[in-house]
Design a protein around this motif. Structure first.
Motif, mmCIF file in Angstrom:
data_model
loop_
_atom_site.group_PDB
_atom_site.id
_atom_site.type_symbol
_atom_site.label_atom_id
_atom_site.label_comp_id
_atom_site.label_asym_id
_atom_site.label_seq_id
_atom_site.Cartn_x
_atom_site.Cartn_y
_atom_site.Cartn_z
ATOM 1 N N PRO A 39 -12.438 9.556 -56.021
ATOM 2 C CA PRO A 39 -12.581 8.611 -56.834
ATOM 3 C C PRO A 39 -11.619 8.206 -57.886
ATOM 4 N N TYR A 40 -12.607 7.550 -59.123
ATOM 5 C CA TYR A 40 -11.814 7.056 -59.897
ATOM 6 C C TYR A 40 -12.272 6.450 -60.716
ATOM 7 N N GLY A 41 -12.892 6.743 -62.450
ATOM 8 C CA GLY A 41 -14.220 5.531 -62.843
ATOM 9 C C GLY A 41 -13.141 4.937 -63.934
ATOM 10 N N ASN A 42 -13.305 5.569 -65.242
ATOM 11 C CA ASN A 42 -12.621 5.035 -66.449
ATOM 12 C C ASN A 42 -11.366 5.355 -67.012
ATOM 13 N N GLY A 43 -10.965 6.365 -65.900
ATOM 14 C CA GLY A 43 -9.372 6.441 -66.174
ATOM 15 C C GLY A 43 -9.423 7.756 -67.350
ATOM 16 N N ARG A 44 -10.405 8.724 -68.424
ATOM 17 C CA ARG A 44 -10.749 9.646 -69.406
ATOM 18 C C ARG A 44 -10.613 10.984 -69.112
ATOM 19 N N SER A 45 -10.157 11.418 -67.255
ATOM 20 C CA SER A 45 -9.860 12.758 -67.286
ATOM 21 C C SER A 45 -8.470 12.388 -67.751
ATOM 22 N N TYR A 46 -8.475 13.971 -67.790
ATOM 23 C CA TYR A 46 -6.994 14.114 -69.235
ATOM 24 C C TYR A 46 -4.908 14.205 -67.845
ATOM 25 N N ASP A 100 -4.543 15.729 -63.935
ATOM 26 C CA ASP A 100 -4.517 14.998 -62.290
ATOM 27 C C ASP A 100 -5.875 14.881 -61.888
ATOM 28 N N SER A 101 -6.670 15.466 -61.347
ATOM 29 C CA SER A 101 -8.016 14.924 -61.170
ATOM 30 C C SER A 101 -8.190 13.951 -59.996
ATOM 31 N N ALA A 102 -8.401 13.268 -61.406
ATOM 32 C CA ALA A 102 -8.577 11.877 -60.395
ATOM 33 C C ALA A 102 -8.067 10.663 -60.350
ATOM 34 N N LEU A 103 -6.419 11.607 -59.937
ATOM 35 C CA LEU A 103 -4.948 10.653 -59.257
ATOM 36 C C LEU A 103 -4.523 11.394 -57.660
ATOM 37 N N SER A 104 -4.234 10.508 -56.692
ATOM 38 C CA SER A 104 -4.133 10.467 -55.129
ATOM 39 C C SER A 104 -3.059 9.703 -54.411
ATOM 40 N N ASP A 105 -3.337 9.529 -53.692
ATOM 41 C CA ASP A 105 -2.373 8.312 -52.582
ATOM 42 C C ASP A 105 -3.260 7.562 -52.729
ATOM 43 N N ILE A 106 -4.458 7.696 -51.890
ATOM 44 C CA ILE A 106 -5.841 6.721 -52.169
ATOM 45 C C ILE A 106 -6.226 7.266 -52.996
ATOM 46 N N ARG A 155 -16.673 23.069 -48.256
ATOM 47 C CA ARG A 155 -16.146 21.535 -47.661
ATOM 48 C C ARG A 155 -15.413 21.119 -45.986
ATOM 49 N N LYS A 156 -14.880 22.860 -46.287
ATOM 50 C CA LYS A 156 -14.259 22.632 -44.548
ATOM 51 C C LYS A 156 -15.434 22.096 -43.843
ATOM 52 N N ASP A 157 -16.708 22.633 -43.583
ATOM 53 C CA ASP A 157 -17.552 22.829 -43.339
ATOM 54 C C ASP A 157 -18.450 21.057 -42.776
ATOM 55 N N HIS A 158 -17.949 20.147 -43.839
ATOM 56 C CA HIS A 158 -18.232 19.093 -44.006
ATOM 57 C C HIS A 158 -17.191 17.954 -43.717
ATOM 58 N N ASN A 159 -15.986 18.504 -43.554
ATOM 59 C CA ASN A 159 -14.807 17.688 -43.218
ATOM 60 C C ASN A 159 -15.105 16.675 -44.600
ATOM 61 N N MET A 160 -14.559 17.464 -45.406
ATOM 62 C CA MET A 160 -13.924 17.106 -46.750
ATOM 63 C C MET A 160 -12.906 17.315 -47.306
ATOM 64 N N ASP A 161 -12.689 18.838 -46.196
ATOM 65 C CA ASP A 161 -11.099 18.909 -46.871
ATOM 66 C C ASP A 161 -9.622 17.875 -47.401
ATOM 67 N N LYS A 162 -9.618 17.542 -46.032
ATOM 68 C CA LYS A 162 -8.667 17.008 -46.165
ATOM 69 C C LYS A 162 -8.611 15.599 -46.255
ATOM 70 N N LYS A 163 -10.184 15.248 -45.923
ATOM 71 C CA LYS A 163 -10.488 13.374 -46.407
ATOM 72 C C LYS A 163 -10.481 13.634 -48.057
ATOM 73 N N PHE A 164 -10.800 14.183 -48.648
ATOM 74 C CA PHE A 164 -11.341 13.946 -50.248
ATOM 75 C C PHE A 164 -10.097 15.025 -50.810
ATOM 76 N N GLN A 165 -9.059 14.571 -51.844
ATOM 77 C CA GLN A 165 -8.222 15.462 -52.349
ATOM 78 C C GLN A 165 -7.409 15.132 -53.451
ATOM 79 N N SER A 166 -7.407 15.318 -54.689
ATOM 80 C CA SER A 166 -6.405 15.473 -55.913
ATOM 81 C C SER A 166 -5.308 15.641 -56.334
ATOM 82 N N LEU A 167 -4.262 15.303 -56.999
ATOM 83 C CA LEU A 167 -3.259 15.738 -56.847
ATOM 84 C C LEU A 167 -3.132 17.432 -57.145
ATOM 85 N N GLN A 168 -4.866 17.467 -58.109
ATOM 86 C CA GLN A 168 -5.092 18.753 -58.797
ATOM 87 C C GLN A 168 -5.752 19.590 -57.305
#
Lengths: 432, 243
Positions: free
Chosen positions: A37-44, A46-52, A413-426
């Protein structure tokens, strides 16, 4: 369309889904991987950058305000500035606010942001009563500290890596004025700066601007600003300066001579050791927001912010070393920010710990990352950590050693299948 | 009289404008098709600004309903902002006349039908303002969107005539010509950042200009000069261009 972060580095191509409705988001979450997810683009970095990228800013309705409890219910794309516009005139302010008001509520939770009052009030999660989040399977669940403590601790400060925050209920605080009584203390070196922080630690808001290009005995000289709201009943919060940086400056603009002169002037313009001012909310809390697109002064190549924190007992030695290296390199930017923090919370990835944090901007430049790697070593040596919201380059080892609860977070994250689903470049870089 | 009527209230520009007027103390009537879908938004404006916000069903293409639509208000609106717009698909509208008709009737015929009713009332009572959101696309026909552009050109001419007519009755008419705006309508286009306005910027500009009785407003401001240049390209040159 591609989205950039505030540092304009890195520049990548991504697929952007503009949030429209939960029903439309759900199949997107179920279909794709590497979503962030990406909000208003104020994190400096690559924490809010990804393929999707899910662009949450359009999800911006206010839902309810409970005047009795001071509890505001909003969708996650609402900006803190929008809350201030509506509620400062009615005598309410954010319990916790970072140094920019141009971030979304969802982003504030995901970064578990903190402000000038961290030593008293803690992080943003302290004012969150509950929020709704869409998880990896597309289901929406309500999360609070009491009902789902693990999800709460993983999500607050979790950098968007647990799901898409949809809306939140946050507590506001009562104020009786839009003005702050500010005291500015001018110090001559780092020792004096630390003493001043201790002396004024009862003050609810405090932050210091350090001249990071000062040399020798002057290293660590600063202007410490502390303050609290007045009680004069003036709540007319009308803004706003329309100053704007119209285009990317040529990268030569901010050479070290120019920065050194600016810092020197900024420091010299304050004459007395202790002075008092009456300032408004925007001047006190959000000085940089007055200039739109200020990130353009660093030119096309972009910039990054280095923010680290060291435990209190070793802060003095550690920061002294760090400031000496920066001063010698001549790469330091405009004023750096130094701040005393209160106790850490138990969220898995929240940045703050009891100690001193230093934040400063660097223009993207040859040799920069080598310099920052050197600083990392000192941070590790003094058992400190790096703030993910600002970071674009830290390596896995440095990151891991700074965050002792990382394994708990990874496992969750692994236990709840989040690790592949949600990823950022960071998250890919440091293998969160 | 404190109500502003916003027509076509589901558009992003309309929503931002609604928030802007509510922030300055006005109550709102929000009119659109499927008005029930606007309830959450109406609530948003009420929580933000503590103003009264009412939603009203309106089909801009159902011309016969327009007189009764306007007569239903207990308190007739102080001013009206018309943000009705349908971009449609240019290529489809070249081969499918129904698409072309839809574009023309939504952007022009329907708006004329409704604003006629309102203008007559405002003229009689000698007060009020009308803001019509047209488009820079109406300043010169281009191959990429000339069906939409021609409907907006007609609207621009209509608003100009209305302004001329109502001047004597102290009713002010303002034409808004947005350039690129980052909205649902343009979400799939790759728009140049510096020429693209956010809906909120457009809304703030509309409020300010309307309060000052401006006649024509371009947003962002540089579009006035861009369109001046585009309008002045000689036709022999223009006809071969792709812009």
């Amino acid at each position: 369309m591609s989205l950039l972060s505030w540092g304009k580095y890195p520049k990548i191509k991504n697929t952007v889904f503009r949030f429209e409705k939960e029903e439309i988001l759900k199949p997107i979450i179920k279909t794709y991987r590497s979503i962030i997810p990406y909000g208003n683009g104020r994190s400096y970095g690559d924490s809010a950058l990804s393929d999707i990228v899910i662009h949450m800013r359009p999800h911006d309705y206010f839902i309810n305000f409970d005047e009795q409890k001071g509890l505001l219910h909003v969708q996650s794309g609402v900006l803190l500035s929008e809350i201030l516009e509506s509620f400062v005139p009615r005598g309410w302010f954010l319990k916790i606010t970072p140094g920019t008001k141009l971030i979304t509520v969802g982003g504030a939770i995901a970064s578990d942001v903190h402000g000038k009052n961290h030593h008293v009030e803690g992080c943003f999660s302290e004012c969150v009563q509950e929020f709704e989040i869409m998880l990896a399977d597309g289901q929406v669940t309500t999360c609070s500290k009491e009902s789902t403590p693990e999800l709460f601790k993983a999500t607050c400060g979790g950098m968007g890596l647990t799901g898409i925050i949809l809306n939140a209920k946050i507590y506001l605080k009562k104020i009786n004025s839009q003005f702050i009584d500010q005291t500015t203390i001018k110090t001559k070196n780092l020792k004096e700066t630390f003493d001043a922080f201790e002396e004024y630690k009862k003050s609810p808001y405090s932050v210091a601007w350090i001249d990071c290009l000062a040399k020798g005995n002057n290293i660590g000289r600063c202007l410490l600003m502390v303050g609290d709201f007045r009680d004069d009943g003036q709540l007319d919060y009308s803004h706003q300066s329309n100053l704007s940086v119209p285009f990317d400056f040529p990268s030569i603009t901010l050479n070290s001579w120019c920065v050194r002169s600016f810092n020197w002037l900024y420091y010299k313009k304050v004459k007395q050791r202790v002075s008092k001012q009456k300032v408004d909310i925007d001047t006190f809390f959000y000085p940089l927001d007055a200039i739109q697109h200020w990130n353009r002064i660093y030119g096309k190549k972009g910039f990054t912010q280095y923010q680290c924190i060291l435990p209190k007992e070793s802060s003095y030695e550690g920061l002294k070393e760090i400031l000496e290296i920066i001063s010698d390199s001549g790469k330091g930017s405009f004023l750096a920010v130094l701040k005393l923090y209160g106790k850490a919370n138990d969220n898995y990835l929240s940045f703050p710990m009891e100690g001193y944090s230093l934040a400063l901007d660097f223009k993207m430049d040859k040799g920069l990352f080598e310099l920052l790697d050197k600083l990392d070593k000192i941070v590790l040596q003094y058992t400190g950590r790096i703030y993910l919201t600002k970071d674009v380059r830290v390596n896995k080892e440095t990151f891991e050693q700074g965050y002792p609860q990382i394994e708990t977070f990874r496992q969750y994250r692994k236990d709840h299948n989040m690790d592949k689903k949600f990823q950022s470049l960071q998250s890919q870089r440091v293998e969160i | 009289m404190s109500y502003i009527l916003i027509i076509g209230a589901r558009s992003d520009i309309a929503k931002a404008t609604a928030r802007e007027y509510a922030k300055h103390g006005y109550d709102l009537y929000l009119a659109a098709r499927n008005a029930n879908e606007l309830e959450e938004f109406a609530n948003d404006v009420m929580v933000r600004s503590q103003r009264v916000v009412k939603t009203i069903e309106l089909d801009i293409l159902n011309y016969d309903s327009h007189p009764s639509f306007y007569e239903q208000f207990e308190e007739s609106p102080l001013g009206v902002i018309c943000a009705v717009g349908y971009l449609g698909e240019q290529s489809k509208s070249q081969t499918d006349f129904n698409e072309a008709k839809q574009i023309i009737n939504t952007n022009y015929t329907g708006v004329v039908s409704l604003l006629n009713n309102i203008a007559n009332d405002f003229e009689k009572r000698k007060s009020g303002f009308i803001v019509g959101i047209s488009s820079v696309a109406g300043d010169r026909g281009r191959k990429s969107n000339y069906i939409y552009g021609s409907a907006k050109a007609a609207l621009t001419a209509y608003l100009s005539g209305l302004r001329n007519r109502l001047y004597a009755s102290q009713v002010h008419v303002m034409t808004v010509k947005p350039g690129f705006v980052a909205t649902k309508m343009t979400k799939d286009m790759d728009l140049p950042e510096k020429l693209t306005a956010q809906p909120r910027e457009v809304a703030e500009a509309i409020y300010k200009a309307q309060q000052k009785n401006k006649s024509i407003l371009y947003t962002k401001w540089m579009w006035r000069w861009i369109m001046l240049i585009i309008r002045n390209i000689p036709e022999w040159k223009f006809k071969g261009m792709s812009i």
